[in-house]
Design an enzyme around this catalytic site. Sequence first.
Site, short mmCIF file in Angstrom:
data_model
loop_
_atom_site.label_atom_id
_atom_site.label_comp_id
_atom_site.label_asym_id
_atom_site.label_seq_id
_atom_site.Cartn_x
_atom_site.Cartn_y
_atom_site.Cartn_z
N ASP A 1 0.84 -1.20 0.00
CA ASP A 1 0.00 0.00 0.00
C ASP A 1 0.87 1.25 0.00
OD1 ASP A 1 0.88 0.12 2.69
OD2 ASP A 1 -0.89 -0.98 3.34
N ASP B 1 10.25 5.35 12.62
CA ASP B 1 11.00 4.32 13.34
C ASP B 1 12.38 4.04 12.73
OD1 ASP B 1 9.73 3.11 11.18
OD2 ASP B 1 8.72 1.56 12.35
N ASP C 1 1.34 5.17 1.51
CA ASP C 1 0.94 6.17 2.50
C ASP C 1 1.38 7.55 2.03
OD1 ASP C 1 -0.10 4.23 4.22
OD2 ASP C 1 1.88 3.85 5.07
#
Length: 439
Positions: free
Chosen positions: A63, A142, A65
């Site tokens: 996907d 992260d 983002d």
Amino acid sequence: MNDTDPKSRPGPAIIPRSEHNISRANISPNALKVLYRLKNAGYDAFLVGGGVRDLLLGKHPKDFDVVTNARPEEIRQLFRNCRLIGRRFRLAHVRFGRDIVEVATFRAAVSEADDERLHAETGRIIRDNVYGSIDEDAWRRDFTCNALYYNIADFSVWDYVGGLEDLRAHTLRLIGDPETRYREDPVRMLRAVRFAAKLDFTIAPETAAPIPTLGHHLLHVPPARLFDELLKLFHAGYAARSFELLLQYDLFRYLFPATQASLEGPSGEAALAFIRQGLANTDERVRADKPVTPMFLYAVFLWFPILELARTLQGEGRGELESIVEASQRIVAEQTARTSFPKRFSAPMKEVLALQWRFEERRGARAARFLAHKRFRAAYDFLLLRARCGEVDPSLAEWWTEVQHMTPEEQRKALGLGGRRRRRRRRSGRNAPTLDASA
Ligand code: ATP
Ligand code: MG
């Protein structure tokens, strides 16, 4: 890399289109529509995260983002097919039929000094909905390879954190001070394992070092979030590798405590072989595009603990079926408190485990009815796994395989059923405890 003082943070390295391999042809048309509409309305718009990372690696992202400086309300005004979601942080979901493009507003990290109400005592962030600029957004992500931005304005890639270099070296590196980042959000330890397994990256030594001593912070993570994370770890086609890394970094015990106890017990080696085989099967199914279910996953992890507890209960004089039912009950309750295990999965799992004893009964009407039981198929799949691990006599599994392929006449013979002769019900059969509603 000094990232503690925002003012000393370097600006982005900007890699022009001619120097990277991301092509619009590989970006989903819906994500492109969203990016262009934001840009045309005067906002900044970037792809970020796994989508950019996977494109750079030449893989197909699952996907895309989008991040922007538009606020959620502003995003909503641009798209009719848009819903704002999320409590912890607000996101926009732009829907195109079954496809959803997630659009987030740039966020700043919440530093410990900012507001102690935003942190639990352990340093865990409990709320971080603070909007920011792209250069703040990059540092709160992260891993360096997850903090690369693709700019729709000129198709360049922006790299604040040395992500491209790490990507090329196949290194997974946490941004900032690892211990602080793990305390802020212990799930990052699971994400480290997940990306290392999925991308086949090496975890940088400083990123890996604190994990074995910080694992217990996972005990503070809400069980529902751990459940979501488990599915990402074990249903993405890299379950076997993820499991080995969880053991290596001593995280597994915080996810499946009863299973860990089995692994450390007298049947530890058998339990380990069983789980490895179960996860290898799961990976095979994912690769073959076959459906996978948490019911089977949890059955694989919980089978040994349940079996062992059931044996103890039997040793205390309880009946065979009663023991397995009671053991399932207790182990599932304990597990649910740790990682969630929704009833719609745990109920059929308990049934499938209890049905394992029905396979021993190869003759008679009950065996015939078992073939038509609505959990037969799932129970049989689990029997195959047990047989493959030598945990049950392989000839038993073979018999049940063969009997399924017989003609009705052959089946009656194999099951020892006579012609039309009526048989009297055995009293003991009627009174025996059973989980099987149709029996
Ligand atoms: P996948 O391909 O599995 O979706 P992903 O990198 O896109 O991988 P997501 O969980 O979809 O992972 O998150 C999207 C991005 O959001 C990440 O790439 C990362 O930049 C950021 N992110 C997600 N979770 C965290 C977290 N716990 N802490 C910091 N940043 C995070
Ligand atoms: Mg993603």
